[in-house]
Scaffold this motif. Structure first.
Motif, PDB file in Angstrom:
ATOM      1  N   PHE A  25       0.820  -1.213   0.000  1.00  0.00           N
ATOM      2  CA  PHE A  25       0.000   0.000   0.000  1.00  0.00           C
ATOM      3  C   PHE A  25       0.857   1.268   0.000  1.00  0.00           C
ATOM      4  N   ASN A  26       2.063   1.182  -0.636  1.00  0.00           N
ATOM      5  CA  ASN A  26       2.957   2.321  -0.665  1.00  0.00           C
ATOM      6  C   ASN A  26       2.661   3.258  -1.834  1.00  0.00           C
ATOM      7  N   LYS A  27       1.626   2.987  -2.607  1.00  0.00           N
ATOM      8  CA  LYS A  27       1.196   3.868  -3.683  1.00  0.00           C
ATOM      9  C   LYS A  27      -0.044   4.630  -3.244  1.00  0.00           C
ATOM     10  N   TRP A  28      -0.181   5.846  -3.782  1.00  0.00           N
ATOM     11  CA  TRP A  28      -1.275   6.724  -3.342  1.00  0.00           C
ATOM     12  C   TRP A  28      -2.636   6.080  -3.541  1.00  0.00           C
ATOM     13  N   LYS A  29      -2.901   5.535  -4.733  1.00  0.00           N
ATOM     14  CA  LYS A  29      -4.210   4.937  -5.008  1.00  0.00           C
ATOM     15  C   LYS A  29      -4.469   3.751  -4.102  1.00  0.00           C
ATOM     16  N   ARG A  30      -3.459   2.944  -3.893  1.00  0.00           N
ATOM     17  CA  ARG A  30      -3.628   1.769  -3.042  1.00  0.00           C
ATOM     18  C   ARG A  30      -3.920   2.176  -1.602  1.00  0.00           C
ATOM     19  N   PHE A  31      -3.170   3.154  -1.111  1.00  0.00           N
ATOM     20  CA  PHE A  31      -3.377   3.591   0.277  1.00  0.00           C
ATOM     21  C   PHE A  31      -4.731   4.275   0.430  1.00  0.00           C
ATOM     22  N   LEU A  32      -5.126   5.045  -0.575  1.00  0.00           N
ATOM     23  CA  LEU A  32      -6.446   5.682  -0.533  1.00  0.00           C
ATOM     24  C   LEU A  32      -7.541   4.624  -0.520  1.00  0.00           C
ATOM     25  N   PHE A  86      -6.764  11.686   0.306  1.00  0.00           N
ATOM     26  CA  PHE A  86      -7.223  12.140  -1.008  1.00  0.00           C
ATOM     27  C   PHE A  86      -6.650  13.518  -1.337  1.00  0.00           C
ATOM     28  N   LYS A  87      -6.674  14.426  -0.367  1.00  0.00           N
ATOM     29  CA  LYS A  87      -6.197  15.788  -0.597  1.00  0.00           C
ATOM     30  C   LYS A  87      -4.676  15.873  -0.676  1.00  0.00           C
ATOM     31  N   SER A  88      -3.965  14.922  -0.086  1.00  0.00           N
ATOM     32  CA  SER A  88      -2.506  14.987  -0.065  1.00  0.00           C
ATOM     33  C   SER A  88      -1.920  14.964  -1.475  1.00  0.00           C
ATOM     34  N   ARG A  89      -2.585  14.318  -2.400  1.00  0.00           N
ATOM     35  CA  ARG A  89      -2.093  14.274  -3.775  1.00  0.00           C
ATOM     36  C   ARG A  89      -2.053  15.680  -4.370  1.00  0.00           C
ATOM     37  N   ASN A  90      -3.056  16.484  -4.071  1.00  0.00           N
ATOM     38  CA  ASN A  90      -3.092  17.843  -4.597  1.00  0.00           C
ATOM     39  C   ASN A  90      -1.955  18.684  -4.032  1.00  0.00           C
ATOM     40  N   TRP A  91      -1.627  18.467  -2.751  1.00  0.00           N
ATOM     41  CA  TRP A  91      -0.546  19.236  -2.143  1.00  0.00           C
ATOM     42  C   TRP A  91       0.791  18.880  -2.782  1.00  0.00           C
ATOM     43  N   ILE A  92       1.024  17.604  -3.016  1.00  0.00           N
ATOM     44  CA  ILE A  92       2.275  17.196  -3.653  1.00  0.00           C
ATOM     45  C   ILE A  92       2.344  17.741  -5.078  1.00  0.00           C
ATOM     46  N   ARG A  93       1.234  17.707  -5.774  1.00  0.00           N
ATOM     47  CA  ARG A  93       1.197  18.189  -7.162  1.00  0.00           C
ATOM     48  C   ARG A  93       1.470  19.694  -7.211  1.00  0.00           C
ATOM     49  N   ASP A  94       0.913  20.439  -6.254  1.00  0.00           N
ATOM     50  CA  ASP A  94       1.057  21.900  -6.267  1.00  0.00           C
ATOM     51  C   ASP A  94       2.432  22.363  -5.819  1.00  0.00           C
ATOM     52  N   TYR A  95       3.018  21.645  -4.851  1.00  0.00           N
ATOM     53  CA  TYR A  95       4.289  22.088  -4.292  1.00  0.00           C
ATOM     54  C   TYR A  95       5.480  21.273  -4.786  1.00  0.00           C
ATOM     55  N   GLY A  96       5.217  20.169  -5.452  1.00  0.00           N
ATOM     56  CA  GLY A  96       6.285  19.407  -6.076  1.00  0.00           C
ATOM     57  C   GLY A  96       7.081  18.526  -5.138  1.00  0.00           C
ATOM     58  N   GLN A  97       6.854  18.637  -3.869  1.00  0.00           N
ATOM     59  CA  GLN A  97       7.570  17.798  -2.911  1.00  0.00           C
ATOM     60  C   GLN A  97       6.801  17.773  -1.596  1.00  0.00           C
ATOM     61  N   ILE A  98       7.185  16.849  -0.720  1.00  0.00           N
ATOM     62  CA  ILE A  98       6.554  16.803   0.597  1.00  0.00           C
ATOM     63  C   ILE A  98       7.131  17.939   1.430  1.00  0.00           C
ATOM     64  N   THR A  99       6.308  18.910   1.752  1.00  0.00           N
ATOM     65  CA  THR A  99       6.798  20.091   2.453  1.00  0.00           C
ATOM     66  C   THR A  99       5.930  20.372   3.666  1.00  0.00           C
ATOM     67  N   SER A 100       6.391  21.265   4.495  1.00  0.00           N
ATOM     68  CA  SER A 100       5.686  21.570   5.741  1.00  0.00           C
ATOM     69  C   SER A 100       4.782  22.779   5.579  1.00  0.00           C
ATOM     70  N   GLN A 101       3.860  22.709   4.667  1.00  0.00           N
ATOM     71  CA  GLN A 101       2.898  23.778   4.511  1.00  0.00           C
ATOM     72  C   GLN A 101       1.962  23.804   5.721  1.00  0.00           C
ATOM     73  N   LYS A 102       1.266  24.906   5.882  1.00  0.00           N
ATOM     74  CA  LYS A 102       0.391  25.067   7.034  1.00  0.00           C
ATOM     75  C   LYS A 102      -0.627  23.936   7.094  1.00  0.00           C
ATOM     76  N   MET A 103      -0.796  23.383   8.289  1.00  0.00           N
ATOM     77  CA  MET A 103      -1.707  22.259   8.475  1.00  0.00           C
ATOM     78  C   MET A 103      -3.149  22.716   8.318  1.00  0.00           C
ATOM     79  N   PRO A 104      -3.909  22.125   7.378  1.00  0.00           N
ATOM     80  CA  PRO A 104      -5.324  22.475   7.210  1.00  0.00           C
ATOM     81  C   PRO A 104      -6.137  22.072   8.441  1.00  0.00           C
TER      82      PRO A 104
END
Length: 279
Positions: A25-32, A86-104
């Motif tokens: 389950f290390n892929k986004w779709k699988r984990f979702l 589900f939303k985490s994919r959008n954050w990675i797509r927008d910022y290009g990497q796993i980053t410490s953006q403000k927690m929603p």
């Protein structure tokens, strides 16, 4: 922006949105899909439990039990957890990497619910099978055992930070339920069989015994449980972070060797591996 609640730093996307164990389950779709399945699984247990009381004509009594309170919180947690993944994919797509953006806010709610539901479910299961078990019942097995399975699976794939200070949430939750049982008794409430208590071992008609049990549980039992739960969560998270760092270090080393040899291919980033365009 980083959130600090008893931890040096919390990267919410890495901690809450994606799995850290690279096992199927290390892929986004699988984990979702895994989290969707667990949400549906808990939802079915919750629905069957409610319908059982509906068919017996005793639905109002469903709401007085600690088991059902905790099961409801667990269900709401998994709904928020699924949405976070589900939303985490959008954050990675927008910022290009796993980053410490403000927690929603929905992530903060998810974290709060997990701090109550996960240790709460463990308490429900342990107390039922040590103090409350009388006869075998499929629905009770589901609400006092099967609902623990998604908790264990989610903890394995996503060992979220569990700061020791978050133990206050569980303590306040248990305090609230204790107060509810006392108020319910004082107002003349009964269980579905007409007994003037919710749980036989927590009978306020014997205030000395019940009061001492609640005092012991809240002042001694819950704090000790919180420390043990925090320690297990801390160890699990440190092992998961070690795995992530080791994987990234290995990828960087492999890439450096590839460049040194003059190879043109690039090593995919961890995020690209988790969020591939096609699976």
């Amino acid at each position: 922006t980083q959130s600090t609640w008893g931890m040096s730093s919390v990267n919410w996307i890495q901690d809450f949105g994606v799995p850290v164990n690279h096992f199927f389950f290390n892929k986004w779709k699988r984990f979702l899909l895994l989290r969707i399945f667990m949400t549906v699984f808990i939802g079915l247990i919750w629905a069957v439990s409610v319908l059982d009381y509906v068919f017996q004509g005793i639905l109002p009594y469903w709401f007085i039990f600690f088991t059902h309170w905790t099961l409801t919180i667990e269900l709401i947690y998994f709904i928020f957890a699924t949405y976070t993944t589900f939303k985490s994919r959008n954050w990675i797509r927008d910022y290009g990497q796993i980053t410490s953006q403000k927690m929603p806010r929905y992530v903060s709610i998810m974290w709060f619910l997990r701090s109550i539901s996960f240790p709460g479910i463990v308490i429900v299961v342990v107390l039922y099978w040590t103090l409350g078990f009388t006869t075998f019942d499929e629905i009770k097995l589901a609400t006092h055992g099967l609902d623990l399975i998604p908790v264990l699976i989610d903890s394995f794939y996503n060992p979220i930070s569990s700061p020791l200070l978050h133990g206050v949430y569980l303590l306040l939750y248990c305090d609230l339920y204790s107060l509810f049982t006392w108020v319910y008794y004082r107002l003349g409430g009964t269980d579905q069989f007409g007994n003037h208590y919710i749980y036989a071992k927590l009978d306020w008609s014997n205030p000395d015994i019940t009061g001492k049990m609640f005092f012991f549980a809240i002042v001694i039992g819950i704090p000790i449980f919180n420390i043990v739960y925090w320690w297990i969560s801390f160890v699990r998270r440190q092992r998961a972070l070690w795995y992530i760092n080791h994987s990234q270090s290995h990828a960087a080393t492999t890439k450096a060797k590839s460049i040194k040899k003059g190879h043109s291919q690039t090593i995919p980033k961890t995020e690209a591996e988790f969020f591939p365009e096609k699976e």
